[in-house]
Scaffold this motif. Structure first.
Motif, short mmCIF file in Angstrom:
data_model
loop_
_atom_site.label_atom_id
_atom_site.label_comp_id
_atom_site.label_asym_id
_atom_site.label_seq_id
_atom_site.Cartn_x
_atom_site.Cartn_y
_atom_site.Cartn_z
N LEU A 85 0.83 -1.20 0.00
CA LEU A 85 0.00 0.00 0.00
C LEU A 85 0.87 1.25 0.00
N TYR A 86 0.73 2.03 -1.05
CA TYR A 86 1.35 3.35 -1.14
C TYR A 86 0.21 4.36 -0.98
N SER A 87 0.11 4.89 0.22
CA SER A 87 -0.99 5.79 0.56
C SER A 87 -0.61 7.24 0.30
N TYR A 88 -1.32 7.89 -0.62
CA TYR A 88 -1.06 9.30 -0.88
C TYR A 88 -1.37 10.15 0.35
N LYS A 89 -2.34 9.75 1.14
CA LYS A 89 -2.66 10.46 2.38
C LYS A 89 -1.49 10.35 3.34
N ASN A 90 -0.86 9.19 3.42
CA ASN A 90 0.30 9.00 4.27
C ASN A 90 1.43 9.93 3.85
N ILE A 108 1.79 6.28 8.98
CA ILE A 108 1.39 7.22 10.03
C ILE A 108 -0.03 7.74 9.79
N ASP A 109 -0.57 7.49 8.59
CA ASP A 109 -1.91 7.98 8.28
C ASP A 109 -2.50 7.17 7.13
N ILE A 147 1.36 9.08 14.85
CA ILE A 147 0.31 8.36 14.10
C ILE A 147 -0.97 9.18 14.17
N SER A 148 -1.65 9.32 13.04
CA SER A 148 -2.88 10.09 12.96
C SER A 148 -4.00 9.43 13.76
#
Length: 125
Positions: free
Chosen positions: A21-26, A82-83, A111-112
């Protein structure tokens, strides 16, 4: 420190593809909080991961329409976490509830609340 939910990557068979998972929000949270070095950390992670000779596919742009059956993975690894955004939250929850495996390694920084809530729902405090 690693937070592990449900399994470890060692449970993946040689022929089993792992979702990364490559989270743009992260990434956005790293940038918004002036946490330096996400891209360098990501590069180091990829070099290590690729050196393990695992079959993987990147997961990004998770939408409300994304379903587990759309993916060719039974295990998802979420590195440097972290998010996560709400679509990822719902998708990962559904993924776990349908028997998928998830491994989360924490990133640098706080961490969010969204990720804390997700982890809490999975029994991780």
């Amino acid at each position: 420190m690693f937070l592990i939910l449900t399994c470890s990557l060692t449970e993946a068979s040689a022929s089993e593809k792992i979702g990364v998972l490559y989270s743009y929000k992260n990434v956005e949270t790293y940038e918004n909080n002036d946490i330096i070095g996400f891209q360098q950390l990501w590069k180091s992670f990829l070099e290590t991961f690729e050196g393990a000779n695992l079959d993987y596919q990147f997961l990004c742009n998770i939408t409300p329409e994304t379903k587990r059956t759309d993916l060719d993975v039974n295990i998802i690894f979420f590195p440097l976490a972290i998010d996560l955004d709400q679509n990822e939250y719902v998708f990962l929850k559904d993924f776990l509830n349908s028997g998928g495996k998830l491994v989360i390694s924490p990133g640098i920084g706080s961490i969010s609340e969204n990720l804390k809530n997700f982890l809490s729902e999975q029994g991780i405090e």
